[in-house]
Design a protein around this motif. Structure first.
Motif, PDB file in Angstrom:
ATOM      1  N   LEU A 163       0.813  -1.221   0.000  1.00 43.99           N
ATOM      2  CA  LEU A 163       0.000   0.000   0.000  1.00 43.99           C
ATOM      3  C   LEU A 163       0.840   1.261   0.000  1.00 43.99           C
ATOM      4  CD1 LEU A 163      -2.761  -1.088   2.548  1.00 43.99           C
ATOM      5  CD2 LEU A 163      -2.853  -1.140   0.048  1.00 43.99           C
ATOM      6  N   THR A 164       2.057   1.144   0.491  1.00 45.86           N
ATOM      7  CA  THR A 164       2.936   2.317   0.530  1.00 45.86           C
ATOM      8  C   THR A 164       4.248   1.989  -0.161  1.00 45.86           C
ATOM      9  OG1 THR A 164       3.848   1.653   2.674  1.00 45.86           O
ATOM     10  CG2 THR A 164       1.933   3.120   2.692  1.00 45.86           C
ATOM     11  N   GLY A 165       5.028   3.017  -0.437  1.00 47.31           N
ATOM     12  CA  GLY A 165       6.326   2.796  -1.054  1.00 47.31           C
ATOM     13  C   GLY A 165       6.275   3.023  -2.548  1.00 47.31           C
ATOM     14  N   PRO A 166       7.420   2.914  -3.203  1.00 42.78           N
ATOM     15  CA  PRO A 166       7.498   3.201  -4.647  1.00 42.78           C
ATOM     16  C   PRO A 166       6.806   2.127  -5.481  1.00 42.78           C
ATOM     17  CG  PRO A 166       9.560   2.275  -3.863  1.00 42.78           C
ATOM     18  CD  PRO A 166       8.717   2.498  -2.640  1.00 42.78           C
ATOM     19  N   LYS A 167       6.412   2.532  -6.687  1.00 39.79           N
ATOM     20  CA  LYS A 167       5.885   1.593  -7.655  1.00 39.79           C
ATOM     21  C   LYS A 167       7.050   1.036  -8.478  1.00 39.79           C
ATOM     22  CE  LYS A 167       1.624   2.351  -6.469  1.00 39.79           C
ATOM     23  NZ  LYS A 167       0.849   1.323  -5.754  1.00 39.79           N
ATOM     24  N   TYR A 168       6.980  -0.261  -8.783  1.00 38.77           N
ATOM     25  CA  TYR A 168       8.095  -0.915  -9.452  1.00 38.77           C
ATOM     26  C   TYR A 168       7.781  -1.221 -10.908  1.00 38.77           C
ATOM     27  CZ  TYR A 168      10.117  -1.574  -4.815  1.00 38.77           C
ATOM     28  OH  TYR A 168      10.646  -1.370  -3.573  1.00 38.77           O
ATOM     29  N   LYS A 169       8.844  -1.418 -11.665  1.00 37.21           N
ATOM     30  CA  LYS A 169       8.750  -1.885 -13.036  1.00 37.21           C
ATOM     31  C   LYS A 169       9.300  -3.303 -13.121  1.00 37.21           C
ATOM     32  CE  LYS A 169       9.520   2.673 -15.137  1.00 37.21           C
ATOM     33  NZ  LYS A 169      10.411   3.455 -16.048  1.00 37.21           N
ATOM     34  N   LEU A 170       8.709  -4.080 -13.985  1.00 38.00           N
ATOM     35  CA  LEU A 170       9.226  -5.420 -14.253  1.00 38.00           C
ATOM     36  C   LEU A 170       9.617  -5.447 -15.734  1.00 38.00           C
ATOM     37  CD1 LEU A 170       9.600  -7.946 -12.512  1.00 38.00           C
ATOM     38  CD2 LEU A 170       7.443  -8.815 -13.422  1.00 38.00           C
ATOM     39  N   ARG A 171      10.914  -5.526 -15.977  1.00 44.24           N
ATOM     40  CA  ARG A 171      11.426  -5.493 -17.349  1.00 44.24           C
ATOM     41  C   ARG A 171      11.510  -6.924 -17.881  1.00 44.24           C
ATOM     42  NH1 ARG A 171      13.504  -0.298 -17.851  1.00 44.24           N
ATOM     43  NH2 ARG A 171      13.817   0.752 -15.836  1.00 44.24           N
ATOM     44  N   ILE A 172      10.737  -7.210 -18.917  1.00 43.59           N
ATOM     45  CA  ILE A 172      10.578  -8.567 -19.407  1.00 43.59           C
ATOM     46  C   ILE A 172      11.409  -8.782 -20.675  1.00 43.59           C
ATOM     47  CG2 ILE A 172       8.937 -10.348 -20.093  1.00 43.59           C
ATOM     48  CD1 ILE A 172       8.409  -9.296 -17.302  1.00 43.59           C
ATOM     49  N   LEU A 173      12.296  -9.761 -20.632  1.00 38.16           N
ATOM     50  CA  LEU A 173      12.992 -10.179 -21.841  1.00 38.16           C
ATOM     51  C   LEU A 173      12.111 -11.093 -22.690  1.00 38.16           C
ATOM     52  CD1 LEU A 173      16.641 -10.998 -20.696  1.00 38.16           C
ATOM     53  CD2 LEU A 173      15.898  -9.143 -22.209  1.00 38.16           C
ATOM     54  N   ARG A 174      11.418 -11.994 -22.002  1.00 38.29           N
ATOM     55  CA  ARG A 174      10.544 -12.921 -22.727  1.00 38.29           C
ATOM     56  C   ARG A 174       9.423 -13.398 -21.832  1.00 38.29           C
ATOM     57  NH1 ARG A 174      11.767 -18.842 -22.550  1.00 38.29           N
ATOM     58  NH2 ARG A 174      10.505 -18.396 -20.711  1.00 38.29           N
ATOM     59  N   MET A 175       8.218 -13.349 -22.360  1.00 37.99           N
ATOM     60  CA  MET A 175       7.065 -13.980 -21.718  1.00 37.99           C
ATOM     61  C   MET A 175       6.607 -15.126 -22.623  1.00 37.99           C
ATOM     62  SD  MET A 175       3.117 -13.358 -21.830  1.00 37.99           S
ATOM     63  CE  MET A 175       3.362 -14.261 -23.327  1.00 37.99           C
ATOM     64  N   ARG A 176       6.297 -16.278 -22.009  1.00 39.50           N
ATOM     65  CA  ARG A 176       5.827 -17.440 -22.779  1.00 39.50           C
ATOM     66  C   ARG A 176       4.589 -18.030 -22.114  1.00 39.50           C
ATOM     67  NH1 ARG A 176       9.691 -22.594 -23.372  1.00 39.50           N
ATOM     68  NH2 ARG A 176       9.354 -22.530 -21.115  1.00 39.50           N
ATOM     69  N   LEU A 177       3.515 -18.184 -22.886  1.00 38.02           N
ATOM     70  CA  LEU A 177       2.268 -18.782 -22.403  1.00 38.02           C
ATOM     71  C   LEU A 177       2.161 -20.187 -22.992  1.00 38.02           C
ATOM     72  CD1 LEU A 177      -0.599 -18.105 -20.969  1.00 38.02           C
ATOM     73  CD2 LEU A 177      -1.412 -17.909 -23.318  1.00 38.02           C
ATOM     74  N   ARG A 178       2.029 -21.183 -22.138  1.00 44.07           N
ATOM     75  CA  ARG A 178       1.928 -22.574 -22.619  1.00 44.07           C
ATOM     76  C   ARG A 178       0.800 -23.295 -21.895  1.00 44.07           C
ATOM     77  NH1 ARG A 178       6.180 -25.610 -19.252  1.00 44.07           N
ATOM     78  NH2 ARG A 178       6.895 -24.044 -17.786  1.00 44.07           N
ATOM     79  N   SER A 179       0.009 -24.007 -22.656  1.00 44.08           N
ATOM     80  CA  SER A 179      -1.115 -24.752 -22.094  1.00 44.08           C
ATOM     81  C   SER A 179      -0.618 -26.056 -21.489  1.00 44.08           C
ATOM     82  CB  SER A 179      -2.152 -25.046 -23.185  1.00 44.08           C
ATOM     83  OG  SER A 179      -3.154 -25.921 -22.685  1.00 44.08           O
ATOM     84  N   ILE A 209       2.780 -13.718 -30.159  1.00 39.59           N
ATOM     85  CA  ILE A 209       3.181 -14.365 -31.403  1.00 39.59           C
ATOM     86  C   ILE A 209       3.654 -15.779 -31.077  1.00 39.59           C
ATOM     87  CG2 ILE A 209       3.831 -12.193 -32.498  1.00 39.59           C
ATOM     88  CD1 ILE A 209       6.763 -12.909 -31.877  1.00 39.59           C
ATOM     89  N   PRO A 210       3.631 -16.701 -32.044  1.00 45.97           N
ATOM     90  CA  PRO A 210       4.171 -18.044 -31.784  1.00 45.97           C
ATOM     91  C   PRO A 210       5.630 -17.962 -31.363  1.00 45.97           C
ATOM     92  CG  PRO A 210       2.908 -18.030 -33.811  1.00 45.97           C
ATOM     93  CD  PRO A 210       3.046 -16.588 -33.391  1.00 45.97           C
ATOM     94  N   CYS A 211       5.982 -18.730 -30.371  1.00 44.27           N
ATOM     95  CA  CYS A 211       7.351 -18.694 -29.843  1.00 44.27           C
ATOM     96  C   CYS A 211       8.339 -19.189 -30.896  1.00 44.27           C
ATOM     97  CB  CYS A 211       7.451 -19.532 -28.586  1.00 44.27           C
ATOM     98  SG  CYS A 211       6.446 -18.896 -27.217  1.00 44.27           S
ATOM     99  N   GLN A 212       9.538 -18.665 -30.813  1.00 41.64           N
ATOM    100  CA  GLN A 212      10.572 -18.985 -31.788  1.00 41.64           C
ATOM    101  C   GLN A 212      11.732 -19.740 -31.130  1.00 41.64           C
ATOM    102  OE1 GLN A 212       9.967 -18.048 -35.012  1.00 41.64           O
ATOM    103  NE2 GLN A 212       8.035 -17.184 -34.253  1.00 41.64           N
ATOM    104  N   GLY A 213      12.429 -20.533 -31.922  1.00 38.88           N
ATOM    105  CA  GLY A 213      13.668 -21.185 -31.491  1.00 38.88           C
ATOM    106  C   GLY A 213      13.502 -22.046 -30.250  1.00 38.88           C
ATOM    107  N   ARG A 214      14.372 -21.803 -29.268  1.00 43.42           N
ATOM    108  CA  ARG A 214      14.366 -22.613 -28.055  1.00 43.42           C
ATOM    109  C   ARG A 214      13.131 -22.388 -27.184  1.00 43.42           C
ATOM    110  NH1 ARG A 214      20.035 -21.403 -25.302  1.00 43.42           N
ATOM    111  NH2 ARG A 214      19.341 -19.289 -25.869  1.00 43.42           N
ATOM    112  N   ASP A 215      12.367 -21.326 -27.452  1.00 46.97           N
ATOM    113  CA  ASP A 215      11.175 -21.028 -26.664  1.00 46.97           C
ATOM    114  C   ASP A 215       9.988 -21.887 -27.056  1.00 46.97           C
ATOM    115  OD1 ASP A 215      12.613 -19.045 -25.432  1.00 46.97           O
ATOM    116  OD2 ASP A 215      11.967 -17.483 -26.837  1.00 46.97           O
ATOM    117  N   LYS A 216      10.085 -22.614 -28.186  1.00 47.78           N
ATOM    118  CA  LYS A 216       8.946 -23.401 -28.665  1.00 47.78           C
ATOM    119  C   LYS A 216       8.577 -24.491 -27.676  1.00 47.78           C
ATOM    120  CE  LYS A 216       9.601 -22.816 -33.650  1.00 47.78           C
ATOM    121  NZ  LYS A 216       9.878 -23.508 -34.927  1.00 47.78           N
TER     122      LYS A 216
END
Length: 457
Positions: free
Chosen positions: A407-423, A450-457
C-alpha cells in the motif's frame, strides 16, 4: 365381489413380489439417528439387465442371484456415516454412470442401519463387522468363479476404511480400491491395519477434499489426489451463516470428492493432476513436467486413474501425491496454463501477476487461480500458474498486471525479456510469446502474442 377380492389379492401379490425384487436403499429419518440403529447390511445388485430394479442378494450365497455374472468386473459402493439417515444424494447418479461406462456388476452396500446414529463413534465401531460380512459374501463369489483382481471397491468416508479392511483380509489381492475422502476422525494416527492403506489392493487411489476437518490428511494410496490442496473447495460455504448454508458448511468439502469422481465418469472433460510433494510447489510452477508418464500425460482424476497403475506401483515407494485446482461447479474442470517470464531487472522483484486472455471474438476470461507470489531474478525463469474456468483454442490478446500488493512505497517496473504462455491441459498447442517489454506496477498491459521462436517453442 369375488372378482374384487381376486383383484385385491393379485395386486397385493404383485406388490409383494415387486418389493421383494426391487428393494431400495434403506431410507431412515433423524428419529432413527436419535434412537440409534442396529447393524443390518443389504447388498443391492444392479446390472445393465436390471438398471432400474435392484436384486437383493442373499448375505452369504451368490448362487441365488439371477443377474450376477462373476466373470465380469464387480464394483462395490460403500457409503459412510449417515447422521440423518437419509439416502446419499449421489447414489442414483453413481449407479447410472458406472453402468453407462462399463458392463459390470454394481453392488450397493447398504449399511444405513448401523451407520445412522448421532454418535459417530458408534458407526465407526461397526465398520469391521461390515467388512466381515462383505468378506463372507465375496468368498461365495470366488467359490463360483470370480477372481479377486476383478473386484473394485469404492468407499466414501467410513466406507473407504471398510474397503481397506476387506482388502487386508485378502492380503491386498483385490483389484482396486478408491477412497473418496476417507474419514479422518478415529482413524488419524492409526497403524495401517486399522485404516485404508496402499497395500490393501493391487491399486489404491484416494481423493482428499476435506483434510482439515472430516477427511484424512496424509496419503493412504498408491496415488493420493488433493483438489485445491485438499481443504476449502470452491463453491462451498466458508462460514456456517448465511442463506442456503447451515449443514452444507459441514459436508460440502467432504462430499466434493464424490462429485469429482462422478465428473470423471461423465467424461465431459478430463481433470489432469500434477504429481508434486506439496500444494505450494504445485502453485509455484515446480511440478508440471509430465514427461515421466509418456506416452500418456500426467495422471487424470477418478475412474480412469488406473491407466497409470503400472507406473505408479513400480515407484519406490509406490506412493504419489498429486495436486490440481478445480472450478466451483460441475464438471469442475480448470484449463491450466503456465506463464514463464525471464526478466532483466538488476534487483530481485517479488510479486503477483494477474492474467487475462482474449479470443478472436473479443471474449475475455481472467485466471481464477490465486498463485503464490513469484520471485523475478535477472536472467532466471519464473513461472506463474494460471487456471481458467473456460478455454480458448485461439488466443488473440493477453493482458498482464504486475503487483507487489504493497500500500505504501514506490511503484516498481518489471522489465521482461521474454514472456511465454503454454497450455498444460493441451500441451500440443503452440506456445505463445512476447519479447522485450515493461510491466508497470498496477497498470494493465495488453498485447498481441506471437508463436514462440527457437528454443522457446
Amino acid at each position: 365381489m369375488l372378482k374384487l377380492l381376486l383383484f385385491i389379492c393379485l395386486t397385493c401379490w404383485v406388490r409383494s413380489d415387486t418389493e421383494q425384487k426391487c428393494q431400495e436403499f434403506t431410507d431412515l429419518s433423524i428419529q432413527s439417528a436419535i434412537t440409534g440403529t442396529d447393524l443390518i447390511v443389504k447388498l443391492l445388485l444392479y446390472t445393465r439387465k436390471n438398471q432400474n430394479c435392484s436384486e437383493s442378494l442373499s448375505e452369504y450365497n451368490s448362487t441365488d442371484s439371477t443377474h450376477l455374472d462373476v466373470t465380469k468386473k464387480t464394483v462395490f459402493i460403500i457409503h459412510g456415516y449417515r447422521p440423518t439417515g437419509s439416502t446419499p444424494v449421489w447414489l442414483s447418479e453413481i449407479k447410472e454412470l458406472l453402468l453407462s461406462v462399463e458392463d459390470l456388476n454394481l453392488i450397493i452396500v447398504d449399511w444405513n442401519k448401523g451407520a445412522t446414529t448421532l454418535n459417530y463413534f458408534t458407526a465407526v465401531q461397526k465398520t469391521k463387522t461390515v467388512a466381515d460380512i462383505l468378506k463372507k459374501w465375496i468368498d461365495q463369489m470366488l467359490a463360483h468363479g470370480a477372481s479377486l483382481d476383478s473386484i473394485y471397491m469404492i468407499g466414501v468416508s467410513l466406507g473407504a476404511h471398510i474397503a481397506g479392511f476387506v482388502g487386508q483380509m485378502y492380503n491386498g489381492k483385490l483389484g482396486r480400491i478408491t477412497g473418496l475422502d476417507p474419514a479422518g476422525p478415529s482413524f488419524t494416527g492409526k497403524p495401517p491395519n486399522e485404516r485404508l492403506d496402499p497395500t490393501d489392493a493391487l491399486f489404491v487411489d484416494v481423493i482428499h477434499s476435506d483434510i482439515d476437518a472430516l477427511g484424512y490428511r496424509k496419503p493412504l494410496g498408491n496415488i493420493d489426489f488433493y483438489p485445491n490442496g485438499g481443504t476449502d473447495q470452491p463453491g462451498c460455504p466458508q462460514t456456517v451463516f448465511g442463506e442456503l448454508k447451515g449443514f452444507q458448511y459441514f459436508k460440502c468439502d467432504h462430499q466434493r470428492s464424490v462429485f469429482l469422481f462422478l465428473s470423471s465418469l461423465q467424461q465431459s472433460c478430463n481433470i489432469t493432476t500434477y504429481p508434486c510433494d506439496s500444494y505450494f510447489n504445485y502453485k509455484s510452477g515446480k511440478c508440471i513436467n509430465c514427461e515421466a508418464f509418456q506416452p500418456m500425460s500426467c495422471p487424470i482424476l477418478g475412474y480412469y486413474a488406473d491407466k497409470w497403475k503400472n507406473y505408479l506401483i513400480q515407484k519406490d515407494p509406490p506412493e504419489t501425491k498429486a495436486y490440481f485446482d478445480t472450478s466451483a461447479d460441475k464438471p469442475f474442470c480448470m484449463y491450466n496454463y503456465f506463464v514463464d517470464f525471464i526478466t532483466w531487472n538488476k534487483s530481485t522483484r517479488r510479486g503477483f501477476i494477474k492474467i487475462k486472455i482474449t479470443d478472436n471474438a473479443g471474449n475475455t476470461i481472467e485466471s481464477k487461480v490465486n498463485s503464490e507470489a513469484a520471485t523475478f531474478q535477472q536472467y532466471r525463469q519464473a513461472s506463474v500458474l494460471a487456471g481458467f474456468y473456460e478455454d480458448f483454442e485461439k488466443i488473440s490478446r493477453i493482458s498482464l498486471t504486475f503487483s507487489t500488493r504493497t500500500l505504501t512505497g514506490p511503484k516498481y517496473k518489471l522489465r521482461i525479456l521474454r514472456m511465454r504462455l503454454r497450455s498444460i491441459t493441451y500441451p500440443e498447442r503452440w506456445k505463445l510469446c512476447r519479447y522485450d517489454f515493461v510491466l508497470l506496477e498496477n497498470i494493465e498491459t495488453i498485447f498481441k502474442p506471437i508463436p514462440c521462436q527457437g528454443r522457446d517453442k
